[in-house]
Design a protein around this motif. Structure first.
Motif, PDB file in Angstrom:
ATOM      1  N   UNK A 134       5.075   1.903 -16.438  1.00  0.00           N
ATOM      2  CA  UNK A 134       4.327   1.236 -17.514  1.00  0.00           C
ATOM      3  C   UNK A 134       3.480   0.060 -17.015  1.00  0.00           C
ATOM      4  N   UNK A 135       3.436  -0.161 -15.704  1.00  0.00           N
ATOM      5  CA  UNK A 135       2.735  -1.332 -15.150  1.00  0.00           C
ATOM      6  C   UNK A 135       1.225  -1.079 -15.110  1.00  0.00           C
ATOM      7  N   UNK A 136       0.505  -1.746 -16.001  1.00  0.00           N
ATOM      8  CA  UNK A 136      -0.939  -1.540 -16.118  1.00  0.00           C
ATOM      9  C   UNK A 136      -1.723  -2.161 -14.964  1.00  0.00           C
ATOM     10  N   UNK A 137      -1.039  -2.883 -14.076  1.00  0.00           N
ATOM     11  CA  UNK A 137      -1.728  -3.520 -12.945  1.00  0.00           C
ATOM     12  C   UNK A 137      -1.952  -2.546 -11.795  1.00  0.00           C
ATOM     13  N   UNK A 138      -1.304  -1.389 -11.868  1.00  0.00           N
ATOM     14  CA  UNK A 138      -1.378  -0.430 -10.753  1.00  0.00           C
ATOM     15  C   UNK A 138      -1.495   0.999 -11.275  1.00  0.00           C
ATOM     16  N   UNK A 139      -2.027   1.879 -10.424  1.00  0.00           N
ATOM     17  CA  UNK A 139      -1.867   3.313 -10.588  1.00  0.00           C
ATOM     18  C   UNK A 139      -0.758   3.735  -9.632  1.00  0.00           C
ATOM     19  N   UNK A 140       0.002   4.753 -10.003  1.00  0.00           N
ATOM     20  CA  UNK A 140       1.130   5.111  -9.145  1.00  0.00           C
ATOM     21  C   UNK A 140       1.212   6.615  -8.880  1.00  0.00           C
ATOM     22  N   UNK A 141       1.848   6.933  -7.757  1.00  0.00           N
ATOM     23  CA  UNK A 141       2.268   8.300  -7.440  1.00  0.00           C
ATOM     24  C   UNK A 141       3.669   8.207  -6.846  1.00  0.00           C
ATOM     25  N   UNK A 142       4.628   8.927  -7.449  1.00  0.00           N
ATOM     26  CA  UNK A 142       5.979   8.996  -6.903  1.00  0.00           C
ATOM     27  C   UNK A 142       6.092  10.319  -6.150  1.00  0.00           C
ATOM     28  N   UNK A 143       6.405  10.238  -4.866  1.00  0.00           N
ATOM     29  CA  UNK A 143       6.379  11.422  -4.011  1.00  0.00           C
ATOM     30  C   UNK A 143       7.777  11.794  -3.518  1.00  0.00           C
ATOM     31  N   UNK A 144       8.115  13.093  -3.550  1.00  0.00           N
ATOM     32  CA  UNK A 144       9.417  13.539  -3.034  1.00  0.00           C
ATOM     33  C   UNK A 144       9.392  13.732  -1.525  1.00  0.00           C
ATOM     34  N   UNK A 145       9.260  12.629  -0.827  1.00  0.00           N
ATOM     35  CA  UNK A 145       9.246  12.645   0.641  1.00  0.00           C
ATOM     36  C   UNK A 145      10.295  11.653   1.116  1.00  0.00           C
ATOM     37  N   UNK A 146      11.020  11.984   2.173  1.00  0.00           N
ATOM     38  CA  UNK A 146      12.122  11.122   2.595  1.00  0.00           C
ATOM     39  C   UNK A 146      13.125  10.999   1.451  1.00  0.00           C
ATOM     40  N   UNK A 147      13.477   9.763   1.097  1.00  0.00           N
ATOM     41  CA  UNK A 147      14.374   9.513  -0.035  1.00  0.00           C
ATOM     42  C   UNK A 147      13.569   9.104  -1.254  1.00  0.00           C
ATOM     43  N   UNK A 148      12.330   9.587  -1.327  1.00  0.00           N
ATOM     44  CA  UNK A 148      11.436   9.252  -2.425  1.00  0.00           C
ATOM     45  C   UNK A 148      10.641   8.001  -2.119  1.00  0.00           C
ATOM     46  N   UNK A 149       9.323   8.072  -2.297  1.00  0.00           N
ATOM     47  CA  UNK A 149       8.471   6.895  -2.083  1.00  0.00           C
ATOM     48  C   UNK A 149       7.451   6.837  -3.203  1.00  0.00           C
ATOM     49  N   UNK A 150       7.270   5.643  -3.767  1.00  0.00           N
ATOM     50  CA  UNK A 150       6.234   5.433  -4.790  1.00  0.00           C
ATOM     51  C   UNK A 150       5.086   4.654  -4.160  1.00  0.00           C
ATOM     52  N   UNK A 151       3.890   5.172  -4.365  1.00  0.00           N
ATOM     53  CA  UNK A 151       2.679   4.476  -3.932  1.00  0.00           C
ATOM     54  C   UNK A 151       2.074   3.807  -5.155  1.00  0.00           C
ATOM     55  N   UNK A 152       1.905   2.492  -5.093  1.00  0.00           N
ATOM     56  CA  UNK A 152       1.295   1.716  -6.183  1.00  0.00           C
ATOM     57  C   UNK A 152      -0.065   1.212  -5.702  1.00  0.00           C
ATOM     58  N   UNK A 153      -1.122   1.626  -6.388  1.00  0.00           N
ATOM     59  CA  UNK A 153      -2.490   1.270  -6.022  1.00  0.00           C
ATOM     60  C   UNK A 153      -2.951   0.149  -6.944  1.00  0.00           C
ATOM     61  N   UNK A 154      -3.179  -1.030  -6.379  1.00  0.00           N
ATOM     62  CA  UNK A 154      -3.522  -2.195  -7.201  1.00  0.00           C
ATOM     63  C   UNK A 154      -4.910  -2.055  -7.818  1.00  0.00           C
ATOM     64  N   UNK A 155      -4.976  -2.261  -9.121  1.00  0.00           N
ATOM     65  CA  UNK A 155      -6.242  -2.153  -9.852  1.00  0.00           C
ATOM     66  C   UNK A 155      -6.982  -3.479  -9.891  1.00  0.00           C
TER      67      UNK A 155
END
Length: 260
Positions: free
Chosen positions: A239-260
């Motif tokens: 729900x964080x409007x400051x970023x766009x995100x992608x949660x990826x099933x790699x390793x133990x899971x990694x979320x990429x947050x792209x600052x807007x």
């Protein structure tokens, strides 16, 4: 006489029956072939030692020889499982290169495999501010940073990461970093994220590791503070409007947050 509305030709009836038999046979055959238990965990993740993960490594990993040396050294360590997966580290390095990063933060260094991976793709004047509280682990990687010719790019700071991040903010370095990687004590993940978000430029990326916490985020137990903290951050990021995100099933899971 007129044909009844629900009647069908003999050929259609036989064909339909044959299709039904084929479908049922296929279903039964499918039930006799359960998913390969050596490939997926109960949470749907690819097993670390599965043939499919080995296929991924065989067909995508381009590992610098000194990186490989450090990975094998780390694997022999009693806490070697804490190291970021090599395919995930390669993705981090590719992202750093893609956005032409010069300033990077790493929260949680361990033996420095991921720090080395990122330093290798940074320009000569690039820097990784590497935060950790245990110098003994970093001593394993430091000689290999030197061997790879990138030791000058890795600024190792041995103190609580929150203190280092606060010092960076106090010295006027807000919005001057391009990339951050968070992989330290889970209870402080929200604090690390908030401070890194202030330090990262618009268009920069924050990568947050272990967002699956070995599947424990599905139903965090009452006393599992790590799983609870990660789950809360995962819900917040959605729900964080400051970023766009992608949660990826790699390793133990990694979320990429792209600052807007």
């Amino acid at each position: 006489s007129a044909m009844p509305l629900l009647s069908v030709s003999k050929e259609v009836a036989v064909g339909t029956a044959m299709l039904g038999v084929a479908f049922a046979t296929g279903m039964l055959a499918g039930k006799r072939r359960p998913p390969n238990p050596a490939t997926y965990t109960e949470t749907g993740m690819i097993e670390k030692n599965s043939p499919l993960r080995q296929y991924i490594l065989d067909h995508s990993l381009r590992e610098h020889p000194i990186l490989k040396k450090l990975r094998l050294l780390t694997a022999d360590h009693p806490w070697g499982r804490m190291m970021v997966s090599c395919e995930q580290a390669q993705l981090m390095a590719n992202l750093v290169k893609l956005i032409k990063a010069k300033k990077v933060i790493e929260v949680g260094v361990f033996t420095g495999y991921n720090a080395l991976n990122m330093a290798l793709v940074l320009p000569d004047n690039g820097r990784v501010i590497a935060c950790d509280i245990n110098e003994d682990y970093a001593k394993i990687g430091r000689p290999l940073w030197k061997e790879a010719g990138v030791e000058h790019k890795i600024d190792l700071r041995i103190k609580p990461a929150i203190q280092t991040l606060d010092e960076l903010l106090a010295s006027g370095e807000a919005e001057t970093f391009d990339f951050a990687f968070i992989d330290a004590d889970k209870e402080n993940y929200n604090e690390y994220y908030e401070k890194c978000l202030r330090l990262i430029k618009k268009g920069g990326i924050i990568a947050i590791d272990n967002v699956f916490w070995n599947g424990k985020v599905l139903k965090p137990r009452k006393g599992d503070l790590a799983a609870q903290s990660i789950h809360r951050l995962n819900e917040k990021l959605l729900r964080d409007a400051r970023v766009n995100i992608s949660m990826l099933p790699i390793g133990d899971g990694v979320t990429l947050a792209f600052k807007l």
